[in-house]
Design a protein around this motif. Sequence first.
Motif, short mmCIF file in Angstrom:
data_model
loop_
_atom_site.label_atom_id
_atom_site.label_comp_id
_atom_site.label_asym_id
_atom_site.label_seq_id
_atom_site.Cartn_x
_atom_site.Cartn_y
_atom_site.Cartn_z
N LEU A 242 0.82 -1.22 0.00
CA LEU A 242 0.00 0.00 0.00
C LEU A 242 0.85 1.26 0.00
O LEU A 242 0.64 2.16 -0.80
N GLY A 243 1.81 1.36 0.90
CA GLY A 243 2.63 2.57 0.97
C GLY A 243 3.92 2.28 1.70
O GLY A 243 3.98 1.38 2.54
N ASN A 244 4.98 3.03 1.36
CA ASN A 244 6.28 2.66 1.91
C ASN A 244 6.58 3.29 3.28
O ASN A 244 5.81 4.09 3.80
N VAL A 245 7.70 2.89 3.85
CA VAL A 245 8.11 3.33 5.18
C VAL A 245 8.51 4.81 5.12
O VAL A 245 9.27 5.20 4.24
N LEU A 246 7.98 5.62 6.03
CA LEU A 246 8.38 7.03 6.05
C LEU A 246 9.28 7.36 7.24
O LEU A 246 9.77 8.47 7.36
N VAL A 247 9.49 6.39 8.15
CA VAL A 247 10.43 6.59 9.26
C VAL A 247 11.85 6.50 8.69
O VAL A 247 12.13 5.62 7.88
N THR A 250 15.15 8.45 3.48
CA THR A 250 16.16 9.35 2.90
C THR A 250 15.54 10.34 1.92
O THR A 250 16.04 11.45 1.77
N PHE A 251 14.45 9.94 1.26
CA PHE A 251 13.80 10.86 0.31
C PHE A 251 13.26 12.08 1.07
O PHE A 251 13.48 13.23 0.68
N ILE A 252 12.58 11.82 2.20
CA ILE A 252 12.06 12.93 3.01
C ILE A 252 13.21 13.80 3.50
O ILE A 252 13.15 15.03 3.46
N GLN A 262 5.35 20.35 -1.76
CA GLN A 262 5.12 20.29 -3.20
C GLN A 262 4.99 18.83 -3.65
O GLN A 262 4.09 18.47 -4.41
N PHE A 263 5.89 17.98 -3.13
CA PHE A 263 5.86 16.56 -3.50
C PHE A 263 4.52 15.94 -3.11
O PHE A 263 3.87 15.25 -3.90
N ILE A 264 4.08 16.19 -1.86
CA ILE A 264 2.84 15.56 -1.39
C ILE A 264 1.66 16.04 -2.23
O ILE A 264 0.78 15.27 -2.60
N ARG A 265 1.66 17.35 -2.57
CA ARG A 265 0.58 17.90 -3.41
C ARG A 265 0.53 17.19 -4.77
O ARG A 265 -0.54 16.89 -5.28
N PRO A 273 9.94 8.48 -12.83
CA PRO A 273 11.14 7.65 -12.74
C PRO A 273 11.49 7.33 -11.29
O PRO A 273 12.19 6.35 -11.02
N GLU A 274 10.99 8.17 -10.35
CA GLU A 274 11.31 7.93 -8.93
C GLU A 274 10.46 6.83 -8.31
O GLU A 274 10.71 6.41 -7.19
N ASN A 275 9.42 6.39 -9.04
CA ASN A 275 8.53 5.40 -8.45
C ASN A 275 9.26 4.07 -8.26
O ASN A 275 9.83 3.53 -9.20
N THR A 276 9.26 3.58 -7.03
CA THR A 276 10.00 2.36 -6.74
C THR A 276 9.07 1.17 -6.51
O THR A 276 9.48 0.03 -6.64
N MET A 281 1.26 7.04 -5.39
CA MET A 281 1.03 7.95 -4.27
C MET A 281 0.09 9.02 -4.82
O MET A 281 0.45 9.79 -5.71
N PRO A 282 -1.21 9.04 -4.36
CA PRO A 282 -2.15 9.98 -4.96
C PRO A 282 -1.82 11.43 -4.60
O PRO A 282 -1.28 11.66 -3.51
N PRO A 283 -2.12 12.39 -5.47
CA PRO A 283 -1.89 13.80 -5.14
C PRO A 283 -2.53 14.14 -3.80
O PRO A 283 -3.66 13.73 -3.54
N SER A 284 -1.80 14.85 -2.95
CA SER A 284 -2.23 15.21 -1.59
C SER A 284 -2.63 13.97 -0.78
O SER A 284 -3.42 14.08 0.15
N GLY A 285 -2.12 12.82 -1.13
CA GLY A 285 -2.50 11.59 -0.43
C GLY A 285 -4.00 11.33 -0.55
O GLY A 285 -4.59 10.68 0.30
N GLY A 286 -4.62 11.87 -1.63
CA GLY A 286 -6.06 11.69 -1.80
C GLY A 286 -6.87 12.64 -0.93
O GLY A 286 -8.08 12.48 -0.81
N GLN A 294 -2.35 22.56 7.49
CA GLN A 294 -2.53 21.18 7.99
C GLN A 294 -1.47 20.25 7.42
O GLN A 294 -0.90 19.42 8.14
N MET A 295 -1.17 20.40 6.11
CA MET A 295 -0.14 19.57 5.50
C MET A 295 1.21 19.82 6.18
O MET A 295 1.98 18.89 6.40
N ASN A 296 1.48 21.10 6.53
CA ASN A 296 2.76 21.41 7.18
C ASN A 296 2.86 20.77 8.57
O ASN A 296 3.94 20.44 9.04
#
Length: 308
Positions: A242-247, A250-252, A262-265, A273-276, A281-286, A294-296
């Motif tokens: 479903l979704g990768n580890v955010l803890v 390195t990308f974050i 900007q990325f999350i939006r 090409p970055e999709n692994t 990953m839907p825009p704004s996480g759907g 709120q996003m911040n």
Amino acid sequence: MASLSYYLDRASLYIALFAAWVAMLGSLYFSEVMGFVPCDLCWYQRILMYPLTLILLTGLLLRDKHLPKFVLPLSTLGMVVSSYHYLLEKTDWFDAVQICRNGASCTTLWINWLGFITIPFLALVAFTTITVMAVIALMAGEPAEADEDEDGVETQRTRAWLPAFGVVGVVLLVFGTLFSTGWQKTAESRALAAEMAVMPVSGPMTSASGALLNDTQSSGLTLYREACSGCHGLNAEGVPNLGNVLVNNTFIQSLSDVELLQFIRNGRDLNSPENTSGLVMPPSGGRPDLDDTQMNMIIAYLRAQQTQ
Ligand code: HEC
């Protein structure tokens, strides 16, 4: 010998019936099992496709000779909307048009099989099949009025319920199996994610390193749980398929707060090409309804999850 066109004439509306049911259940599979979010244009296509399942079924059961004329307005309009949606995805011709501003983006490529088969492409194939079959039926005068033999008994060809319910039954059976296995798999990954998650039972909320979260970060965690945890896990530990580890991601860590927002939006579709993961990953996480403040807060929480 009866020619191919004899059989095609008689089968035409059953083929259309098949296409409409597969399209409806397929689209429901994408949204209800795979979790893809339908955009505005997707809804317009659904509005045109879903009624066709019942119009075709009733028309065939009643052997209404006007049936193709009820089908064609919906199916041709559907072809127009699907073609437009496909061009929107694959070209930049309509970049100036502001469509799908509220809600899910119309250009997220949820699937991109063989590099050209996207969801609007599948819809276009279904609408075109239904249109072509309805034209064939129209020219052949199908469905023909009930035939009767000398004794006034309806001959076999007129007993339309068997092929009509047969077509619908087979499609329902196949999709029923797909839905139940799909839901089972989702339930399993969610259960696994819940097991891995260390829910703070009570008291102050802490980050991955055990540090206390400040107010912004705690509000971020609450929003994160609502908006992102379904795919990234309750504590950003990721969910398989479903979704990768955010803890400690390195990308974050490589992005500033502004770039991360900007990325999350934008999200990340399958063409990136970055999709692994081969997942979207839907825009704004759907959740386009969340504002930048709120996003911040969510970003502040994700920062607290970067411990190394
Ligand atoms: C429908 C599931 C889904 C939802 C909801 C979701 N994401 Fe994602 N997210 C993904 C997937 C899948 C990826 C990985 C895509 C890839 O393969 O690169 C991803 C990637 C990311 C990345 C990049 C990570 C990396 O290593 O490249 C960040 C950051 C991110 N998501 C943040 C968020 C935030 C914040 C939210 C909530 C507002 C959110 N996501 C909601 C599915 C989701």
